[in-house]
Design a protein around this motif. Structure first.
Motif, PDB file in Angstrom:
ATOM      1  N   LEU A  21     -14.024  -5.951  11.600  1.00 56.22           N
ATOM      2  CA  LEU A  21     -12.858  -5.476  11.653  1.00 56.22           C
ATOM      3  C   LEU A  21     -12.476  -5.307  10.133  1.00 56.22           C
ATOM      4  N   SER A  22     -11.768  -4.229   9.738  1.00 55.61           N
ATOM      5  CA  SER A  22     -11.348  -3.942   8.342  1.00 55.61           C
ATOM      6  C   SER A  22     -10.027  -2.800   8.386  1.00 55.61           C
ATOM      7  N   THR A  23      -9.304  -2.955   7.128  1.00 53.02           N
ATOM      8  CA  THR A  23      -8.468  -2.067   6.845  1.00 53.02           C
ATOM      9  C   THR A  23      -8.874  -1.362   5.617  1.00 53.02           C
ATOM     10  N   ARG A  24      -8.854  -0.107   5.772  1.00 54.32           N
ATOM     11  CA  ARG A  24      -9.431   0.897   4.593  1.00 54.32           C
ATOM     12  C   ARG A  24      -8.464   1.785   4.131  1.00 54.32           C
ATOM     13  N   SER A  25      -8.527   1.893   2.685  1.00 52.76           N
ATOM     14  CA  SER A  25      -7.670   2.878   2.116  1.00 52.76           C
ATOM     15  C   SER A  25      -8.050   4.227   2.434  1.00 52.76           C
ATOM     16  N   ALA A  40      -9.121  -1.923   1.766  1.00 55.33           N
ATOM     17  CA  ALA A  40      -7.685  -1.836   1.168  1.00 55.33           C
ATOM     18  C   ALA A  40      -7.303  -2.862   0.269  1.00 55.33           C
ATOM     19  N   ALA A  41      -7.853  -4.041   0.250  1.00 51.11           N
ATOM     20  CA  ALA A  41      -7.558  -5.108  -0.580  1.00 51.11           C
ATOM     21  C   ALA A  41      -8.742  -6.098  -0.677  1.00 51.11           C
ATOM     22  N   PHE A  49       0.715  -1.215  -0.027  1.00 48.88           N
ATOM     23  CA  PHE A  49      -0.058   0.134   0.002  1.00 48.88           C
ATOM     24  C   PHE A  49       0.991   0.923   0.072  1.00 48.88           C
ATOM     25  N   GLN A  50       2.039   1.156   0.711  1.00 48.86           N
ATOM     26  CA  GLN A  50       3.146   2.296   0.478  1.00 48.86           C
ATOM     27  C   GLN A  50       2.322   3.492   1.326  1.00 48.86           C
TER      28      GLN A  50
END
Length: 1950
Positions: A225-229, A238-239, A195-196
């Motif tokens: 739970l989540s990872t977001r851009s 995010a993915a 993701f940089q």
């Protein structure tokens, strides 16, 4: 400062310090060098309560974040606030309420969801300051499925809304929980390497439980739970992986348990390379009753798809086993030095400080603080992971998807275990091994809610919030121990929010509605070293040389001995001792200062501030020492002792930092032995020198009394021998008054006395003497010392001063030793000189009494007088003479006895035993009272009872003396009450009761009672037959009358029938009228309750005079008309207290003053000040009216008609016709009507008799008198016209009789009848003339009023226009309203329905082809021409096609302009060839004309916003405000103030301005309304004033609010139609404020209506439509068939007061008045839009040049034609449309009356553009007449505008292209998202855009016309050679096939 070393430096230091000491000397006496500092006792620096004016069901603050530069952002319900560091609100963004539904996806543009939406509050769930490439404020709310926004930090109202995504998947934009109480935790942390950039980690509670299926499905897509851009696709996952098994950057709770297994996310954070969430959840996922467990979740930041998920229990448990299982809050921080040592950590390691409770959280909770190291938590996580890798089943835990746990070779490193990102089959580890910690601090019955952590020095400090609104400051000392050192109240009773922030040296904390800024450490408030150190504040230490409490970094030199800190009990630097502590003024010793912990290495100076003296200090073993100052040289005069200060100054800081007191003493100033010896100083008293000295050995004769402090050392260090041993004040000579006793000396007698004392010295060569001061004479007598304690004095004969009339005289006695030395006498010694004859007052009995009481005086009765015993000639006893009775009171008493009788006289016995049985009254013993007996002079006895009334003598018979009687007789009486008045009164008391009866003055003590309550008797007003008493207040009114009783010396009279009843206090509900004239006397009606209970109510007024002083008028007596009404004359205001303007008559009715009316009603306090009582008691006083005298000669008026008219000024300003009385002589003239200048009355039929000055009748004409209140006007006399009767002389009658006069008799009768008929006709004529005069007067008044309105100051309007910004619609709404006027919904606002056939999307594919085909200019032109030739293609279709084309090409206006020009060329050619070229563009009869309108609208939007829109808005506001200043009929839309004759209110309506104090959402605002406004109109005006700067679409509807009026403290809901509505003859009058009698200044409340209003029969309400209101007026179904009206019935002409109908044309001048008021705003607007400026869009020049070229091309030389073309283009096609519809541009409400006025403005604008002249006459429309003089000026503006545009340089094609591109970009930014990587011709048309409209839907709608006329279109394309060559027919066929598929009978194209 470096003052050591060279001599000059030391001299400079000394000089500087001397100046400093002189400054400090004036303040040092106040304490130890107090510094003026700002002290915050409660610790709160700033606080702000937020939420005022926010519409929310339950407002609260949710989140807070602070930027690095100190900007505070607060997320709350329906608001985001921006505050500066001191909590001043900078801006706020409104986020709700919004229309939303749990079952709908977010859609702000239209109601695309089929489910109903409700107004929903928006709770802030996420608030993050993101510091990425572009700093943003990230916010997420509870509405729109928990979607988010990115807000501009410079303007938080500017936001990018992420409410949908390209994929359309809800999981890409549903971030937060969409329920108010559901938890959401989000934080920014590093993400996987691919993701940089940083990502957003989010934990969200599931909200689909206990809901419908749709909601469950929607919320089921949202991961727990989540990872977001945070990049391009912000807030999206995010993915995502589209493999065989879909993977997401998130994790879900299992579907089968998520509805009941709710996880509460507490907080989240990043540590090392891991992200953590802390939660509370059930132990058993399938059992809601299972215990709660707190957990920590770990995600490796290098893991994309959450394969590294691990959770485990987080346990806070005491060693005894008490478990705190509810996690409340937690923060992670770096460990401080002391915790590093305690935990054995490296400096960079993190620790977790967590708060736990033993229940879910309430005020009964017990709390604990536990600390975990993150190293320890990761260790426990590793143990749980290794269990899974050993094959133990720890995956899933029953609430996550279950994965495999396999036994793998143990070759993984720790990080590989914890960062499992490759083994997808292993994961979702639910650990069983817990992380445990023991509490370091526990609290009982204290709920800890929030925590923030910081470090200082070597401590870690936790700031902890509590559930009851406190902040606790706690230092974490070790891993086992913590200490609370301070507590501050923030918001008592309200829990502290979890978001506590520490910024700089401040704490920011929130409760539910309050945010506060507190000092992190308030060191400056601690003024002493002990206060600084005793609380153990880890931030604070004592900066020794600065003498102040500071933080470590604020101390100039922070060496260990200069900055003291530590735990409580730390010892401060201090001067513990000064030696010597006391110094004689004659000495100058060295002072030794003992100082604990004095810092080394500094130069010190001793400072004596009071003396402005310094002395160098030197070190010694225990501190420093310095020389004491020379007190004599300082000029200080010490008397007794003087405490001085010695202070220490440091050369490093130049400040005084230590101080201590010492004492100077001066022995010589002490004048007595006791003063000299009774102290701690070394002073001795010289007995034989009579002085106090410091050294008695050197300065005294032998024999001295030593000081108590004497220690036996002299200055030469030698012992002083004291053989006498006299030490202390007890050895001082002194007199003892107690031992000596009283000394009595008879006048003129010598006598020896003994004086006792102590320590009388041997006389040696001195003599003792006694001195007695009698008046101004000093008697001196010799005295002898007989022992140490006795002195004998021989007192000579002394005389009492002549001026002293009493029998005893006290003279002071002094004893001297020698001539000067007085023996001390602390208590004072006196000699009493007495005279027996004066003491006895010449009475024998009193002389014997003196001898009994003071036998030592030796006073005896001898020689018929009282003498000193030695002066009597004989000692034989002489008997006293008989007693004398002089006064006896009272002389009456009740038969029950008990009266205390006073008997005064002479020789009434010498002692009580003599009179004990000596008194009888009327033969009944009267028992003397011992305590009240005065020998010889006074006897008080208590009378015994008598069986009946009797009269007798008062007898005193002393033993051995003759009995005597009083000359007046005493009467026993039996008093009786016959009646009382009044018999009722208020319970506050104060009623004066008149008591009638017999013998009411019997006895001494007369009392009365009502029941058990006293009625206070007016004793000085009691007579035999009458008495008065005043009632006292009672706690509550009594339901039944209470018996009235009187008591006479305790004896109760036996009346049984007299009663009194207490009633509730009077209440006043209304006072009317509230206008009066200065002289007063106007009858005022007061209504209320229990007004009859007050006998004499009075009214008065308070007012402010011309000097600003508050004054009170005289009280006016009111007359009660029953229990509910009374009348009072208005009070008179003295003219001397009025301003000059009030004493002179002006023509302005506004010249008045206001007073406050009040009442005096016994002791009723409520009515004495009616302010705030819900009663309008403000009366307006106007100047006195004037009635002029008759204008006829001698003021004698001849009365000829039926009505008498008086002229005057200001008659009806403060008086009605019933307030005026007219007297003609002795009779009244009936007043029938009045006006401001006239009084009309009907006189008696016959002339009343006149009266002279004495009031007697005479033959003169009657005097006419006009009485108005207290005013009387004698206007003259009145002479009735006498009708001359026709009479004939006698000789004529005789002649007629002689001639047989029958004929003449008939003629005579005929003549008489004719004369009477003529007289009646004349009277009728005069009566009609009076009526016409009255009509003319009314007309004149109307015209005057209209003229006055014409002069209204324009600033009245412009003042109201001040406020916030202009509510422009955004570009999307503006465009939609212009293109599709009158529509609120359209197909283009919805995505097209995609038709599927065999898996192929024909519509989508076809729309792509159709869009590309429209890009062929020739095809599009052919399409438009073909459609316009079809007969069924209506004008509506033409308008629709033009609008659809503009929607499709508004992002490519360059192409749209080419099409427009091509079509315009054809239109111009067609018009020129026709007969009437001027009609071109006049009407919308073709597509091109509507297309031109749309093109202009898009091009002019920016010009509207930046330039022209403001003046249009001002014009709209001016019209609306001015219209609403007068009455507006809500049914017809007619108004008093209008520009339209059709909407003119042609009726006289009395409208009064009211100012209501309206409470709404926590705020009280004064709002202006009219008393004739309907309730809905009033609500709308109130909403306008509350939401002055708020767009109309964001305001509440009037129908959603109720207006409550607090009538007498009782709220009354006001409605347009209710049971009180007036009805008659099929009509119902809509309720107004006047109907409810709402008065000026009333208190009202605007409240939300939460239920549908129902009619009385239970059915839902229907409505009566109000043409002027934005909402209908409520009415019930039972009113069907009933006609409603507001001000005027629709089909009737109302008659005016007095019976004279008003001519409607009288009101036409109101049009002129309105026009005059609004003229300036119209002029400004016209000048604005008809002016050439740099902001004018080039499209205008481009269009006008095109028309100019077209005229040249076609040879048009008539300038009128070209002028008309231009007028038909820009003014007609754009400006007129905008003027008539400002709601296209602004978010406003346009009432009907405003619309009619705008239509007049638009018509005036069009007339100004016309070149033809219109002849105006009386039949011309009023609107043309209205602006007849202005239109020529406007025409000049138009001509100048066209000319200036023509003179402008031409617009180059490149410039026009650039402009069109910029406009297209606005459309693009607001509407569409294009793929810039695809060539323009190949760009796909997206089916759904996240902007405002769907271009694909517009294409499909346009295609319906192609489908309808496809055959005709194909035929044209096939036959047209150009089309055939371009194969446009085939291409169209391809589109048709793609859109509709192959159809039978039609060729299919590929």
């Amino acid at each position: 400062m470096g003052l050591r070393g060279e001599g000059p430096n030391r001299i400079m230091h000394a000089m500087v310090f001397l100046a400093l000491a002189s400054i400090c000397g004036s303040v040092i006496t106040q304490g130890v060098f107090p510094n003026p500092r700002k002290v915050f006792d409660d610790g709160i620096l700033d606080e702000k309560v937020l939420g005022e004016g926010v519409r929310a069901e339950r407002f609260e603050l949710n989140h807070m974040v602070i930027t690095e530069w100190g900007r505070v952002f607060v997320g709350a319900v329906n608001r985001i606030y921006e505050l500066d560091s001191d909590l001043s609100v900078i801006s706020e963004a409104e986020t709700g309420p919004v229309n939303d539904s749990l079952k709908c996806l977010p859609d702000m543009s239209a109601a695309s969801c089929q489910y109903s939406k409700t107004v929903t509050d928006n709770y802030n769930k996420v608030l993050i300051h993101y510091k990425g490439l572009k700093e943003k404020l990230l916010t997420c709310g509870s509405v729109f499925q928990g979607s988010c926004e990115a807000r501009n930090l410079k303007n938080i109202s500017r936001a990018h809304f992420y409410y949908e995504s390209e994929t359309g998947s809800i999981l890409d934009y549903a971030v937060a929980a969409n329920h108010p109480t559901a938890s959401t935790v989000a934080f920014v942390a590093p993400g996987p390497e691919e993701f940089q950039s940083e990502v957003l980690y989010v934990g969200t509670s599931y909200t689909g439980g206990n809901t419908d299926v749709i909601t469950k499905q929607l919320r089921g897509h949202v991961p727990a739970l989540s990872t977001r851009s945070l990049g391009k696709n912000r807030f999206q996952l995010a993915a995502k992986s589209d493999g065989i098994q879909a993977e997401f950057s998130g994790i879900y709770i299992s579907k089968d348990v998520r509805a009941n297994y709710l996880i509460d996310y507490v907080t989240g954070f990043s540590s090392d390379i891991y992200s953590y969430f802390l939660t509370r959840q059930f132990t058993n996922p399938k059992d809601k009753n299972s215990p709660i467990v707190s957990k920590v979740i770990q995600i490796c930041q290098e893991d994309t798809f959450y394969n590294s998920y691990i959770d485990m229990p987080l346990v806070c448990q005491t060693e005894s086993g008490k478990n705190y299982n509810y996690l409340q809050a937690a923060r992670v921080t770096k460990a401080s030095k002391n915790l590093q040592l305690s935990f054995g950590l490296r400096s960079a390691d993190d620790i977790l400080v967590a708060l736990f409770t033993d229940n879910e959280g309430d005020h009964e909770a017990n709390s604990a603080i536990c600390v975990f190291t993150m190293q320890y938590i990761r260790k426990k996580m590793l143990e749980n992971v290794q269990k899974c890798f050993r094959g133990e089943d720890v995956s899933g835990g029953g609430y996550l998807s279950k994965k495999q746990c396999q036994n793998l070779d143990p070759f993984y490193q720790d990080k590989e275990y914890l960062c499992n990102k490759d083994l997808e089959s292993i994961g979702n580890i639910v650990g069983t091994i817990s992380a445990r910690s023991n509490p370091i601090l526990e609290y009982t019955r204290t709920w800890l809610t929030s925590v923030a952590v910081t470090t200082t020095w070597d401590h870690t400090v936790a700031i902890v919030g509590t559930g009851d609104g406190y902040l606790k400051k706690i230092v974490l000392e070790t891993h086992e121990r913590a200490r609370e050192y301070e507590q501050v109240a923030v918001d008592l009773g309200s829990p502290i929010n979890r978001d506590i922030e520490i910024f700089d040296n401040y704490i920011y904390a929130m409760s539910k509605q309050k945010i506060a800024r507190l000092l992190l450490s308030n060191c400056e408030a601690r003024m002493s070293c002990s206060a600084c150190l005793q609380e153990g504040d880890p931030f604070c230490g004592w900066c020794v040389l600065d003498n102040r409490c500071t933080q470590y970094t604020q101390c100039a030199d922070s060496l260990s001995d200069r900055w003291l800190f530590g735990p409580p009990g730390q010892t401060c630097v201090a001067i513990t001792n000064v030696s010597p502590r006391t110094i004689s003024v004659s000495e100058r010793p060295m002072l030794y200062l003992t100082i604990y912990q004095l810092p080394d290495g500094s130069d010190y100076t001793c400072v004596f501030p009071e003396l402005n003296v310094t002395s160098p200090a030197s070190y010694w073993a225990y501190g420093v020492y310095c020389r004491a100052p020379d007190i004599k040289q300082s000029g200080l005069n010490v008397k007794g002792s003087q405490v001085l200060t010695i202070a220490l100054n440091s050369s490093e800081t130049g400040k005084l930092f230590l101080a201590q007191n010492f004492t100077y003493f001066n022995c010589s100033s002490l004048s007595s032995c006791s003063q000299c010896t009774n102290n701690s100083w070394s002073c001795d008293w010289c007995l034989y020198d009579n002085k106090c000295v410091h050294d008695s050995q050197l300065l005294c004769q032998p024999g001295a009394v030593l000081s108590l402090s004497f220690r036996g050392l002299n200055p030469n260090k030698q012992h002083i021998s004291s053989s006498s041993g006299m030490k202390g004040p007890q050895f001082c000579p002194g007199l003892d008054q107690e031992k000596t006793g009283e000394i009595y000396i008879p006048e003129g007698v010598e006598k020896d006395i003994v004086i006792r004392g102590y320590s009388f010295p041997q006389p040696r060569n001195l003599q003792y003497t006694c001195h007695v001061m009698v008046g101004g004479i000093e008697y001196t007598s010799p005295a002898n010392r007989t022992s140490d304690g006795n002195i004998t004095c021989h007192l000579n004969s002394m005389m009492v001063p002549a001026y002293h009339s009493e029998g005893m005289y006290n003279a002071p006695l002094l004893v001297y030793w020698g001539d000067r030395y007085r023996i001390e006498d602390a208590q004072g010694l006196f000699v009493t000189i007495y005279r027996c004859d004066v003491l006895s007052k010449g009475e024998c009995g009193l002389c014997h009494s003196v001898n009994h009481t003071l036998p030592q005086l030796q006073c005896n009765w001898c020689d018929k007088s009282c003498k000193y015993q030695s002066h009597c000639h004989s000692l034989v006893y002489e008997p006293c003479p008989a007693p004398q009775i002089q006064i006896v009171t009272p002389l009456t008493g009740p038969i029950g006895g008990g009266t205390y009788v006073n008997i005064s006289g002479k020789d009434l016995g010498s002692k009580f035993d003599e009179v004990q049985n000596a008194v009888s009254i009327a033969g009944i013993r009267c028992a003397p009272i011992r305590d009240h007996y005065q020998p010889s002079q006074w006897i008080v006895c208590k009378l015994g009872p008598s069986l009946s009334e009797r009269v007798g003598v008062v007898t005193v018979a002393l033993p051995d003396r003759l009995a005597v009687t009083f000359h007046q007789k005493f009467a026993y009486q039996d008093p009786r009450i016959t009646r009382i008045n009044p018999t009722l009164g208020p319970r506050s008391g104060g009623s004066y009761i008149t008591i009638s009866g017999q013998n009411l003055n019997t006895g001494r003590d007369i009392t009365a009672s009502i029941g058990k309550v006293e009625c206070v008797i007016m004793r000085d007003m009691v007579t035999s037959n009458m008495a008065f008493c005043e009632t006292k207040p009672v706690n509550a009114s009594r339901d039944q009358p209470q018996p009235f009783r009187m008591f006479f010396d305790g004896y109760e009279e036996k009346n049984l029938n007299v009663n009194f009843q207490y009633f509730p206090d009077p209440l006043i509900y209304s006072i009317a009228p509230l206008h009066s004239f200065v002289s007063g006397g106007r009858r005022v009606t007061v209504r209320g309750t229990n007004l009859h209970t007050v006998q004499q109510p009075m009214m008065f007024a308070t007012y402010v005079d011309q000097n600003g002083d508050i004054r009170t008028t005289e009280k006016q007596v009111c007359k009660s008309q029953g229990s509910s009404e009374m009348t009072c004359p208005s009070p008179q205001i003295p003219r001397r207290h009025l301003q000059v303007s009030m004493t002179t008559r002006t023509r302005r009715s506004s010249n008045h003053i206001e007073v406050e009316l009040a009442f005096l009603m016994d002791n009723v306090a409520f009515v004495r000040n009616l302010t705030g009582a819900g009663v309008n008691a403000r009366m307006a006083y106007y100047p006195d009216p004037i009635v002029y005298n008759f204008s006829e000669p001698n003021s004698i008026k001849k009365f000829k008609g039926e009505v008498l008219i008086f002229e005057g000024v200001g008659i009806n300003l403060a008086a009605g016709k019933y307030d005026i009385e007219v007297y003609i002589g002795t009779k009244k003239c009936n007043v029938t009507n009045i006006s401001e200048t006239q009084i009309f009355c009907t006189p008696p039929q016959s002339q009343p008799a006149g009266r002279d000055e004495g009031g007697n009748e005479d033959s003169s004409y009657p005097v006419v008198m006009v009485k108005i209140g207290n005013l009387e006007f004698k206007v003259g006399r009145l002479e009735y016209e006498r009708i001359a009767m026709l009479t004939f002389p006698t000789e004529y009658i005789m002649g007629i009789a002689a001639g047989g006069g029958f004929m003449l008799l008939v003629i005579l009768l005929i003549l008489i009848l004719c004369r009477r008929q003529s007289h009646n006709a004349e009277r009728n004529y005069r009566k009609m003339q009076l009526l016409l005069d009255n009509l003319e007067s009314n007309v004149r008044n109307e015209c005057k009023q209209a003229f006055a309105e014409l002069q209204t100051d324009i600033t009245d309007v412009t003042t109201d226009l001040e406020g916030g910004g202009i509510p422009f619609w955004d570009y999307h709404t503006y465009t939609f309203k212009v293109l599709f006027p009158g529509l609120s919904d359209h197909v283009i606002l919805h995505p097209p329905v995609i038709e599927q056939k065999n898996g192929v999307g024909f519509t989508e594919h076809g729309l792509q082809h159709f869009y590309h085909l429209l890009g062929h200019k020739y095809f599009l032109l052919t399409l438009i021409r073909t459609l316009e030739t079809q007969k069924t293609f209506s004008i509506r279709d033409k308008v629709n096609v033009a609008s659809l084309l503009m929607v499709i090409y508004q992002d490519n206006l360059e192409y749209a302009t080419e099409i427009l020009k091509a079509l315009l060329n054809e239109l111009v050619e067609k018009s020129v060839l026709g007969k009437h070229p001027k009609l071109m563009l006049r009407r919308t009869e073709s597509v091109v004309e509507k297309l031109l309108t749309n093109w202009l609208s898009l091009c002019m939007y920016k010009y509207l916003r930046d330039t022209a829109g403001s003046s249009l808005y001002v014009l709209y506001r001016a019209i609306k405000l001015h219209v609403e200043k007068g009455p507006v009929d809500c049914m017809t839309g007619d108004a008093r103030y209008t520009l339209s004759e059709d909407k003119l209110l042609r009726d006289k309506v009395d409208a009064k301005l009211l100012t209501l104090n309206v409470f709404y959402e926590g705020e009280v605002t004064p709002c202006k309304v009219l008393n004739c406004d309907t309730i809905t109109q009033a609500k709308e005006k109130i909403i306008d004033q509350f939401y002055k700067n708020i767009p109309f679409s964001n305001r509440p509807w009037a129908c959603d609010l109720d207006l409550e009026w607090k009538k007498g403290g009782i709220p009354v809901t006001l409605q347009d139609d209710d049971n009180s509505t007036m009805k008659w003859e099929g009509w119902k009058k809509i309720n107004t404020l006047q109907h409810y009698r709402v008065f000026d200044g009333s208190e009202c409340a605007l409240i939300r209506r939460y239920q549908t209003i129902k009619s009385p029969n239970g059915s839902l309400d229907t409505s009566v439509v109000s043409v002027n209101s934005s909402m209908p007026i409520i009415r019930s179904e039972s009113d069907s068939g009933t006609k409603f009206f507001h001000l005027v019935k629709h089909d009737e002409i109302q008659s005016k007061e007095g019976g004279v109908k008003m001519v409607p044309e009288v009101f036409l001048p109101r049009l002129l008045a309105t026009k005059g008021t609004l003229q300036k705003f119209m002029d400004d607007f016209f000048h604005n839009i008809l002016s050439v400026s740099s902001t004018m869009p080039p499209a205008i020049k481009y269009l006008f040049d095109y028309l100019d070229n077209a005229a040249i091309k076609y040879g048009i030389h008539d300038p009128d034609i070209l002028h008309t073309w231009k007028c038909n283009s820009l003014p007609l096609r754009f400006w007129v449309n905008i003027i008539k519809n400002p709601d296209f541009v602004f978010d406003i409400h346009k009432p009907v009356i405003v619309d009619s006025c705008l239509s007049v403005v638009a018509q005036t604008f069009m007339d100004s553009c016309s070149t033809s002249e219109h002849r105006l006459g009386k039949d011309s429309p009023s609107n043309k007449l209205l602006f007849a003089k202005d239109i020529p000026n406007y025409r000049k503006l138009v001509d100048r505008f066209y000319r200036e545009v023509h003179e402008l340089p031409g617009v180059a094609e490149k410039e026009m292209t650039s402009y069109l591109t910029s406009v297209s970009q606005v459309c693009h930014d607001n509407y569409f998202i294009q793929n810039d990587d695809v060539p323009e011709t190949n760009k796909p048309i997206k089916l759904a855009y996240p902007g405002k409209v769907y271009k694909s839907s517009a294409l499909k709608e346009l295609y319906t016309y192609v489908h309808k006329y496809s055959n005709e279109l194909l035929e044209v394309l096939d036959t047209d050679p150009v089309s055939a060559r371009m194969q446009l027919g085939a291409k169209l066929g391809t589109v048709i096939t793609a859109m509709e598929g192959p159809l039978a009978g039609r060729q299919a194209f590929l």
